[in-house]
Design a protein around this motif. Structure first.
Motif, short mmCIF file in Angstrom:
data_model
loop_
_atom_site.label_atom_id
_atom_site.label_comp_id
_atom_site.label_asym_id
_atom_site.label_seq_id
_atom_site.Cartn_x
_atom_site.Cartn_y
_atom_site.Cartn_z
N SER A 150 0.82 -1.21 0.00
CA SER A 150 0.00 0.00 0.00
C SER A 150 0.86 1.26 0.00
CB SER A 150 -0.91 0.00 1.23
OG SER A 150 -1.53 1.26 1.41
N LEU A 151 0.32 2.32 -0.61
CA LEU A 151 1.01 3.62 -0.64
C LEU A 151 0.61 4.51 0.53
CD1 LEU A 151 0.67 4.37 -4.46
CD2 LEU A 151 2.75 3.75 -3.23
N LEU A 152 -0.32 4.04 1.38
CA LEU A 152 -0.71 4.84 2.53
C LEU A 152 0.48 5.08 3.45
CD1 LEU A 152 -4.15 3.28 3.62
CD2 LEU A 152 -3.75 5.39 2.34
N VAL A 153 0.51 6.27 4.05
CA VAL A 153 1.57 6.61 5.00
C VAL A 153 1.60 5.56 6.11
CG1 VAL A 153 0.01 8.12 6.31
CG2 VAL A 153 2.49 8.42 6.49
N LYS A 154 2.80 5.19 6.56
CA LYS A 154 2.94 4.17 7.59
C LYS A 154 3.05 4.86 8.95
CE LYS A 154 3.01 1.22 4.25
NZ LYS A 154 3.00 2.16 3.12
N PHE A 155 1.99 4.76 9.75
CA PHE A 155 2.00 5.30 11.11
C PHE A 155 2.75 4.32 12.02
CE2 PHE A 155 -2.04 7.02 9.34
CZ PHE A 155 -1.67 8.37 9.37
N LEU A 156 3.69 4.84 12.80
CA LEU A 156 4.55 3.99 13.61
C LEU A 156 4.40 4.21 15.11
CD1 LEU A 156 7.77 4.36 11.43
CD2 LEU A 156 6.02 2.59 11.29
N GLY A 157 3.64 5.23 15.50
CA GLY A 157 3.45 5.48 16.91
C GLY A 157 2.52 6.66 17.14
N VAL A 158 1.76 6.61 18.23
CA VAL A 158 0.88 7.71 18.64
C VAL A 158 1.15 8.00 20.11
CG1 VAL A 158 -1.51 8.48 18.98
CG2 VAL A 158 -0.92 7.11 16.98
N HIS A 159 1.43 9.27 20.42
CA HIS A 159 1.83 9.63 21.79
C HIS A 159 1.19 10.95 22.21
CE1 HIS A 159 5.05 6.58 21.50
NE2 HIS A 159 5.16 7.00 20.26
N ARG A 160 1.20 11.17 23.52
CA ARG A 160 0.75 12.45 24.08
C ARG A 160 1.75 12.86 25.16
NH1 ARG A 160 -4.91 12.27 26.86
NH2 ARG A 160 -3.71 11.29 28.53
N ILE A 161 2.27 14.06 25.05
CA ILE A 161 3.22 14.56 26.02
C ILE A 161 2.60 15.72 26.78
CG2 ILE A 161 4.34 16.13 24.37
CD1 ILE A 161 7.01 15.52 25.78
#
Length: 436
Positions: free
Chosen positions: A170-181
């Motif tokens: 797939s050409l979709l962007v590869k999300f590698l992490g979601v965070h909140r600081i």
């Protein structure tokens, strides 16, 4: 008197042009990549992000790996308290599995994100209010997001992962992490980590952000010879083509698959990122040796080269999508490479009808033996970096009002705010019209 008025008008026009040119020069000075050193306003923030990410990655590294993801993995929230801030990591096991399926070890992910080298700030001509950071090796993007966008991603994470399982290339962007600081007493800041589409970026000559429309889709190019990074738009690309020859059909089909997925999510206003890089002389028209074919085929079907998550809890197949064979990727043989994904004259050893069917259902291609194979496609003269990004804009009531307003303001014009179906169809048509 007439001469004086004419002279005055001419002087005013020159003044306007000078101000406009001066404004562009000032804008150009602000575009590009800037090292976030100790004097930068974001230095303290990025140092905390590195420290928090290092601890978060260490936490997933020490966890027991599992081949199957549970509902709890998708709902996972881990809060880690540091001396001057706290960081929360969402769905950590899911993103760790995704990184692994991309052939990425936790050690190299941590080394890139948490090295002593400074992050880079990327300032573009985008209208986005988000802050963009880039790791020093330019491999990963970190982008701030609002709470609504994060909630949208996490809500649809299962079907996103399922889409990458069905279509590993797939050409979709590869999300590698979601965070909140959170840095007291300021408010919380959400951010995501993504794989950069334009990696490695050496020798890239032009970058484009394509939406398939025309209104406000021109950007003034940077002066010739300038080191400033300007992301160009649709109208800047007119008269050019993505020249792929035998791989054109793969690109068209994959764009249709990915945009149809986004249409089902009721999403619009995403972009097709595109960059061009001239091939070295020895890379052009090179024959595909048997040894090279073996290496590239292994990369194209190996579990470490693309997402193959075998179990996504609660994922519901889309009615208009044909599911791939349940056979795991590790069992694909060289025979599963289809003739349509190979250069002319290279049918591939042992090709058989059953293997071709499996490979075609997943719309795989023969990946290049490069660092970022899922987003790199070589044509006869140019190397192209291609990916679909900015997938968080839902066709809400507000967007429908915006569509109505733009319809009145630009009658007959082609603008970005249209229904997800129209947006999907139009972008696919753009790719067809601008590829050969």
């Amino acid at each position: 008197r007439v001469e004086m008025e004419a002279s005055g008008t001419s002087h005013r026009r020159r003044s306007v042009k000078r101000r406009r040119w001066g404004g562009l020069r000032q804008q150009w000075k602000l575009l590009g990549l800037f090292e976030i050193d100790q004097n930068h306003e974001f230095y303290s923030l990025t140092c905390m992000m590195k420290e928090g990410l290092s601890a978060a990655i260490q936490n997933t590294t020490s966890s027991t790996p599992t081949n199957e993801l549970s509902d709890d993995d998708f709902r996972s929230e881990v809060l880690q308290i540091h001396k001057t801030f706290s960081m929360q990591t969402f769905a950590g096991p899911v993103f760790a599995s995704l990184r692994e399926s991309l052939g990425m070890t936790e050690e190299e992910y941590q080394q890139s994100l948490c090295s002593e080298s400074c992050f880079l700030q990327f300032i573009s001509n985008s209208k986005s209010k988000a802050d963009f950071f880039l790791t020093n090796d330019k491999r990963f993007f970190l982008k701030t997001q609002n709470k609504r966008e994060i909630k949208f991603l996490l809500t649809n994470l299962k079907i996103y992962v399922e889409h990458l399982r069905r279509f590993p290339h797939s050409l979709l962007v590869k999300f590698l992490g979601v965070h909140r600081i959170q840095i007291p007493p300021s408010r919380k800041k959400y951010f995501i980590v993504m794989q950069s589409v334009f990696y490695p970026d050496e020798r890239i000559q032009a970058r484009f952000d394509i939406k398939g429309c025309e209104v406000s889709r021109w950007t003034e190019p940077a002066p010739e010879g300038s080191q400033i990074i300007v992301v160009l738009k649709d109208l800047n690309f007119e008269g050019q083509f993505i020249t792929l020859e035998h791989q054109r059909s793969w690109l068209i089909q994959q764009v249709e698959i990915d945009t149809s997925f986004l249409r089902r999510l009721n999403v619009l206003d995403y972009s097709l990122l595109l960059a061009q890089q001239p091939l070295h002389q020895d890379e052009r028209h090179q024959s595909l040796s048997f040894a090279s074919l073996i290496v590239r085929t292994k990369k194209s079907v190996n579990p470490g080269s693309s997402p193959i998550l075998t179990s996504v809890p609660g994922a519901v197949p889309d009615s208009d999508t044909v599911l791939p064979s349940p056979e795991p990727d590790s069992r694909f043989k060289l025979s599963h490479m289809t003739t349509s994904s190979l250069p002319p004259g290279h049918a591939g050893p042992g090709t058989d009808g059953v293997g071709q069917a499996d490979f075609k259902v997943q719309n795989r291609r023969l990946l290049p033996n490069l660092k970022n194979p899922l987003h790199v496609i070589d044509g006869p003269e140019q190397r192209y970096f291609i990916g679909i990004i900015d997938v968080f804009t839902v066709y809400s009531f507000q967007k429908k009002l915006e569509h109505l307003w733009k319809s009145l303001r630009h009658p007959g014009g082609s603008f970005s705010t249209v229904s997800p179906q129209a947006y999907c169809t139009r972008l696919c048509q753009w790719v067809q019209n601008h590829s050969k």
